[in-house]
Design a protein around this motif. Structure first.
Motif, PDB file in Angstrom:
ATOM      1  N   GLY A  34      34.394 129.289  54.606  1.00 55.92           N
ATOM      2  CA  GLY A  34      33.514 128.467  54.478  1.00 55.92           C
ATOM      3  C   GLY A  34      32.726 127.556  55.609  1.00 55.92           C
ATOM      4  N   VAL A  35      32.489 128.693  56.160  1.00 55.29           N
ATOM      5  CA  VAL A  35      31.378 128.552  57.241  1.00 55.29           C
ATOM      6  C   VAL A  35      29.801 128.639  56.326  1.00 55.29           C
ATOM      7  CG1 VAL A  35      30.498 128.940  59.631  1.00 55.29           C
ATOM      8  CG2 VAL A  35      32.990 128.842  59.383  1.00 55.29           C
ATOM      9  N   VAL A  36      29.375 129.285  55.666  1.00 59.78           N
ATOM     10  CA  VAL A  36      28.353 129.332  55.323  1.00 59.78           C
ATOM     11  C   VAL A  36      28.939 130.225  53.182  1.00 59.78           C
ATOM     12  CG1 VAL A  36      27.625 130.179  57.084  1.00 59.78           C
ATOM     13  CG2 VAL A  36      28.088 131.768  55.014  1.00 59.78           C
ATOM     14  N   ASP A  37      27.529 129.166  53.058  1.00 62.52           N
ATOM     15  CA  ASP A  37      27.524 129.800  51.365  1.00 62.52           C
ATOM     16  C   ASP A  37      26.449 130.111  50.803  1.00 62.52           C
ATOM     17  OD1 ASP A  37      26.035 127.090  51.309  1.00 62.52           O
ATOM     18  OD2 ASP A  37      27.260 125.770  50.418  1.00 62.52           O
ATOM     19  N   SER A  38      26.010 130.114  49.657  1.00 61.78           N
ATOM     20  CA  SER A  38      25.816 131.427  49.160  1.00 61.78           C
ATOM     21  C   SER A  38      23.503 130.798  49.988  1.00 61.78           C
ATOM     22  CB  SER A  38      25.066 131.066  48.001  1.00 61.78           C
ATOM     23  OG  SER A  38      24.734 129.794  47.201  1.00 61.78           O
ATOM     24  N   THR A  39      23.365 129.307  49.679  1.00 61.39           N
ATOM     25  CA  THR A  39      23.025 128.043  50.504  1.00 61.39           C
ATOM     26  C   THR A  39      22.579 128.918  52.094  1.00 61.39           C
ATOM     27  OG1 THR A  39      22.511 126.497  48.844  1.00 61.39           O
ATOM     28  CG2 THR A  39      20.980 126.281  50.959  1.00 61.39           C
TER      29      THR A  39
END
Length: 85
Positions: A34-39
């Motif tokens: 959950g550190v990065v998402d698509s954005t």
């Protein structure tokens, strides 16, 4: 080239809001964790393109290239080697 020296501080500062290098292992999953998402991936790609003067193709934007600091470093090494060849 030691890509981790620029990638890790960028991720820590922009996604975890810390400077503590111990807050994220180099092999930790950025996506599952959950550190990065698509954005976040798009922001990371923009950072890499600007910092290293490369172009990341749409087909290259896969978890296998961007799911951890280790994977990003390996991707950059391959990309930079291809630019030199």
């Amino acid at each position: 080239m030691e890509f981790k020296k620029t990638i890790k501080p960028f991720i820590l500062g922009n996604y975890l809001f810390t400077e503590d290098a111990g807050a994220l292992a180099d092999d930790a999953s950025l996506i599952r964790g959950g550190v990065v998402d698509s954005t976040g991936i798009l922001e990371l790609v923009e950072f890499l393109e600007t910092t290293y003067g490369i172009r990341v193709e749409a087909a290259e934007m896969i978890p296998g290239n961007f799911d951890s600091i280790d994977m990003i470093s390996a991707f950059l090494a391959r990309k930079m080697a291809a630019c030199v060849a």
